[in-house]
Scaffold this active site. Structure first.
Site, PDB file in Angstrom:
ATOM      1  N   SER A   1       0.854  -1.185   0.000  1.00 12.80           N
ATOM      2  CA  SER A   1       0.000   0.000   0.000  1.00 12.80           C
ATOM      3  C   SER A   1       0.888   1.233   0.000  1.00 12.80           C
ATOM      4  O   SER A   1       2.043   1.177   0.459  1.00 12.80           O
ATOM      5  CB  SER A   1      -0.896   0.004   1.245  1.00 12.80           C
ATOM      6  OG  SER A   1      -1.544   1.253   1.402  1.00 12.80           O
TER       7      SER A   1
ATOM      8  N   TYR B   1      -1.332   0.037  10.906  1.00 15.43           N
ATOM      9  CA  TYR B   1      -1.573  -0.443   9.545  1.00 15.43           C
ATOM     10  C   TYR B   1      -0.378  -0.125   8.655  1.00 15.43           C
ATOM     11  O   TYR B   1       0.110  -0.990   7.916  1.00 15.43           O
ATOM     12  CB  TYR B   1      -2.838   0.200   8.978  1.00 15.43           C
ATOM     13  CG  TYR B   1      -3.075  -0.136   7.521  1.00 15.43           C
ATOM     14  CD1 TYR B   1      -3.433  -1.427   7.134  1.00 15.43           C
ATOM     15  CD2 TYR B   1      -2.940   0.834   6.526  1.00 15.43           C
ATOM     16  CE1 TYR B   1      -3.645  -1.738   5.802  1.00 15.43           C
ATOM     17  CE2 TYR B   1      -3.150   0.525   5.199  1.00 15.43           C
ATOM     18  CZ  TYR B   1      -3.504  -0.765   4.838  1.00 15.43           C
ATOM     19  OH  TYR B   1      -3.702  -1.073   3.513  1.00 15.43           O
TER      20      TYR B   1
END
Length: 233
Positions: A143, A156
């Site tokens: 990501s 995250y």
């Protein structure tokens, strides 16, 4: 004839979103695709959809990527159904946002178990066979949060930094083995995951990420696309 006819691919987290998009794209290029996630109902729907298209084959296998035994059993089923795995797409992941001081320890553990341990379990399950055959391709979906951190993405982002580190280390370790490694870092994609966070921002489509996967795995054997970062304009 599809570019991937005769190839066997595993896509984790394939029940929806990016994973489902990747599975569709690989199947459309002729690959036999093993679909994994925890939701068997959604996997079976996608399996039936791919069969109806008639371009590739699909097999749904319920799998918890945080459970090593589960992952090993899934790959065994893939081998029995289609043969050795040529492409392994580590896509399964969880995005649970929040501050560190909020103390959501269970959510941290969930993300670490799936986003980091799950990646390693997936690699471990197919790497011996790939090394034995001197061919194979591991795709890790990271990501842009692996590059940038917000005040609510600390844990995250840490897991996605870890995915990038795993990809970079593997690429160096496997550079002369014939096994290729690609790390793909999407920006905001229009999925159920992103819809729960930022609503007023232009998003990528799942097909954009899927096409990047196909691009990477269809390069000549001497070409290793190490890193792809995709953002919406």
């Amino acid at each position: 004839m599809g570019k991937l006819k005769g190839k066997v691919a595993v896509v984790t987290g394939a029940s929806s979103g990016i994973g489902a998009g990747i599975a569709r794209e690989l199947a459309s290029e002729g690959a036999s695709v093993v679909l994994t996630a925890r939701s068997m109902e959604k996997l079976k729907e996608l399996e039936n959809e791919i069969h109806q298209q008639g371009k590739g084959k699909a097999l749904a296998v319920k799998t918890d990527m945080a459970n090593r035994d589960n992952v090993e059993e899934m790959v065994k089923k893939a081998n029995e159904a289609f043969g050795d795995v040529d492409i392994f797409v580590n896509n399964a992941g969880q995005m649970l946002t929040g501050t560190v001081r909020s103390g959501e320890v269970k959510e941290w553990e969930q993300m670490i178990d799936v986003n980091i341990k799950g990646i390693l379990y997936g690699v471990h399950s197919v790497l011996p066979s790939m090394l034995e055959r001197s061919t194979g391709h591991i795709i890790n979906i990271a990501s842009v949060s692996g590059y940038e951190v917000t005040k609510t993405s600390t844990v995250y982002s840490a897991t996605k930094f870890a995915v990038r580190a795993i990809s970079m280390g593997l690429e160096k370790e496997l550079a002369r083995t014939g096994v290729r490694v690609t790390n793909i870092s999407p920006g905001m994609v229009a999925t159920r995951l992103s819809n729960s966070t930022v609503m007023d921002r232009k998003k990528l489509e799942t097909e954009d990420i899927a096409k990047a996967v196909v691009y990477a795995v269809t390069q000549p054997a001497y070409v290793n696309v190490n890193e792809i970062t995709i953002r919406p304009v």
